[in-house]
Motif scaffolding. Structure first.
Motif, PDB file in Angstrom:
ATOM      1  N   ARG A  43     -99.287   9.666 -90.084  1.00 56.72           N
ATOM      2  CA  ARG A  43     -99.252  10.262 -89.225  1.00 56.72           C
ATOM      3  C   ARG A  43     -99.902  10.923 -88.397  1.00 56.72           C
ATOM      4  O   ARG A  43    -100.028  11.432 -87.366  1.00 56.72           O
ATOM      5  N   ASP A  44    -100.188  11.690 -89.503  1.00 52.22           N
ATOM      6  CA  ASP A  44    -101.374  12.783 -89.386  1.00 52.22           C
ATOM      7  C   ASP A  44    -102.562  12.381 -88.089  1.00 52.22           C
ATOM      8  O   ASP A  44    -103.457  12.983 -87.347  1.00 52.22           O
TER       9      ASP A  44
ATOM     10  N   ASP B 185    -100.852   7.331 -84.655  1.00 47.39           N
ATOM     11  CA  ASP B 185     -99.564   7.542 -83.979  1.00 47.39           C
ATOM     12  C   ASP B 185     -99.313   5.930 -85.021  1.00 47.39           C
ATOM     13  O   ASP B 185    -100.060   4.878 -85.287  1.00 47.39           O
TER      14      ASP B 185
ATOM     15  N   SER C  30     -89.059  14.122 -85.161  1.00 48.77           N
ATOM     16  CA  SER C  30     -88.858  15.460 -84.196  1.00 48.77           C
ATOM     17  C   SER C  30     -89.860  14.602 -83.079  1.00 48.77           C
ATOM     18  O   SER C  30     -90.612  13.910 -83.012  1.00 48.77           O
ATOM     19  N   PRO C  31     -89.736  15.637 -81.966  1.00 40.88           N
ATOM     20  CA  PRO C  31     -90.330  14.639 -80.839  1.00 40.88           C
ATOM     21  C   PRO C  31     -91.851  14.825 -80.877  1.00 40.88           C
ATOM     22  O   PRO C  31     -92.302  14.259 -80.159  1.00 40.88           O
ATOM     23  N   GLN C  32     -92.497  15.550 -81.238  1.00 44.48           N
ATOM     24  CA  GLN C  32     -94.406  15.569 -81.412  1.00 44.48           C
ATOM     25  C   GLN C  32     -94.365  14.729 -82.681  1.00 44.48           C
ATOM     26  O   GLN C  32     -95.756  14.827 -83.380  1.00 44.48           O
ATOM     27  N   CYS C  33     -93.305  14.211 -83.564  1.00 45.53           N
ATOM     28  CA  CYS C  33     -93.605  13.624 -85.148  1.00 45.53           C
ATOM     29  C   CYS C  33     -94.655  12.083 -84.573  1.00 45.53           C
ATOM     30  O   CYS C  33     -94.256  11.480 -83.414  1.00 45.53           O
ATOM     31  N   ARG C  34     -95.515  11.599 -84.702  1.00 51.29           N
ATOM     32  CA  ARG C  34     -96.242  10.661 -83.975  1.00 51.29           C
ATOM     33  C   ARG C  34     -95.624   8.794 -84.740  1.00 51.29           C
ATOM     34  O   ARG C  34     -96.227   8.202 -85.253  1.00 51.29           O
TER      35      ARG C  34
ATOM     36  N   ARG D 135     -92.803   6.264 -86.115  1.00 50.66           N
ATOM     37  CA  ARG D 135     -91.669   5.827 -84.951  1.00 50.66           C
ATOM     38  C   ARG D 135     -90.718   4.934 -85.047  1.00 50.66           C
ATOM     39  O   ARG D 135     -91.774   4.036 -85.999  1.00 50.66           O
TER      40      ARG D 135
END
Length: 342
Positions: A131-132, A135, A162-166, A168
């Motif tokens: 995820r870093d 996506d 977190s909304p900033q997390c890539r 999902r």
């Protein structure tokens, strides 16, 4: 729960129910099955026994896996984000640089991960690692239609809220598949489990572990339609509570998208699917008991029909002789009489 205490607790628990050394268990144990909440019929035990004989393994290996799964699932539900990630990392022995080196930065990747071993821990570590850089999505059936997938929803909400997390979660419905396609076309990663057959009417038969397996072509199709690399992966046991994710050779489907004929596309998807399962079988054949669908698969003795190249002509002649439509003589249409009528 600290990692050392987690390992000590599970070892103590396994010893208490007689699973510390599982290799000696060769006969069904009602006590162990009751504790594991396994409801196994005589037919189920026969299928497990068949798998044990063919792989030279023991029933205790099956019991131990499900004891570990039960304990891990219970622990995961009680963890916060930091503890959960710490637990998953402590079990991981994966060589991630090998995966990173095989991926082109701008190309999407479909990771095909079967229900084998501790695949949930593997999925968590894959998402956390990727995820870093891009996506990343976990694609699975909606728990409303696929009971048992509630744990994926719970873990995703804890880990990637977190909304900033890539990273999902995606449910495998029309909306989820559309999102997955868009993500893959822009270099994203989608982790999906290709060994599920929700609808046998849309499945194809492939050879697997000495039998035939009905499986859909959706994973290969997703990679082909998006131009993503298709990478088979599997959660391999590297010792007690040690997991190493093994990656197969990349199956590149980008050059197959130019074919417009649906039949050719299905052939390409079928070929890619078979390649995936050839890799899975190379790992699973020595320990099929770690596969979630081992009972259903080994309950069948139907082998995959094979035809040698030398048999093709004789087989075609037999089909011709037994099919009255193919046997019928062609009717010649006199073209000159057609022209006279006009």
């Amino acid at each position: 729960m600290p990692i050392i205490r987690f390992r000590t607790t599970i070892t103590t628990t396994l010893a208490r129910i007689g699973l510390k050394s599982a290799a000696w268990i060769r006969q069904p144990s009602q006590k162990i099955e009751k504790w594991l909440e396994l409801q196994l019929s005589d037919e189920d035990h026969h299928a497990i026994h068949t798998a044990c004989v063919e792989a030279n393994s023991h029933l205790g290996d099956y019991y131990r896996l499900y004891a570990e799964k039960k304990f891990i699932a219970s622990t995961l539900r009680r963890c916060n984000r930091e503890s959960l990630l710490s637990l998953a990392r402590s079990m991981d022995r994966t060589d991630y640089p090998a995966l990173t080196a095989s991926l082109e930065r701008e190309q999407g990747a479909v990771i095909a991960l079967p229900h084998y071993g501790h695949y949930i821990i593997t999925a968590i570590n894959l998402m956390e690692h990727a995820r870093d850089r891009r996506d990343v999505f976990m694609l699975y059936g909606n728990p409303k239609k696929h009971p048992g997938n509630e744990l994926f929803d719970t873990l995703s909400d804890i880990l990637f809220e977190s909304p900033q997390c890539r990273a999902r979660k995606l449910h495998a419905d029309a909306r989820g598949l559309a999102t997955a396609l868009r993500a893959l076309k822009t270099g994203g990663m989608v982790i999906t489990m290709p060994d599920v057959c929700p609808d046998e009417h849309h499945a194809y038969m492939i050879p697997f572990l000495g039998r035939r397996l009905e499986i859909p072509l959706g994973t290969a199709s997703l990679a082909r339609r998006s131009g993503a690399a298709l990478i088979p992966a599997i959660s391999h046991c590297d010792g007690p509570l040690n997991i190493r994710t093994l990656f197969g050779q990349q199956i590149d489907t980008r050059d197959l998208r130019s074919k417009e004929c649906t039949a050719f596309s299905q052939v390409d998807d079928y070929r890619a699917t078979v390649e995936m399962f050839v890799f899975f079988e190379s790992v699973m054949r020595d320990s099929p008991l770690r596969w979630q669908y081992v009972i259903g698969h080994y309950a069948s003795s139907s082998t995959f029909p094979e035809t040698r190249p030398s048999d093709v002509e004789a087989t075609w002649r037999t089909i011709q002789e037994s099919n009255h439509l193919l046997c019928a003589r062609s009717t010649a249409i006199p073209l000159d009489s057609q022209e006279v009528r006009q």
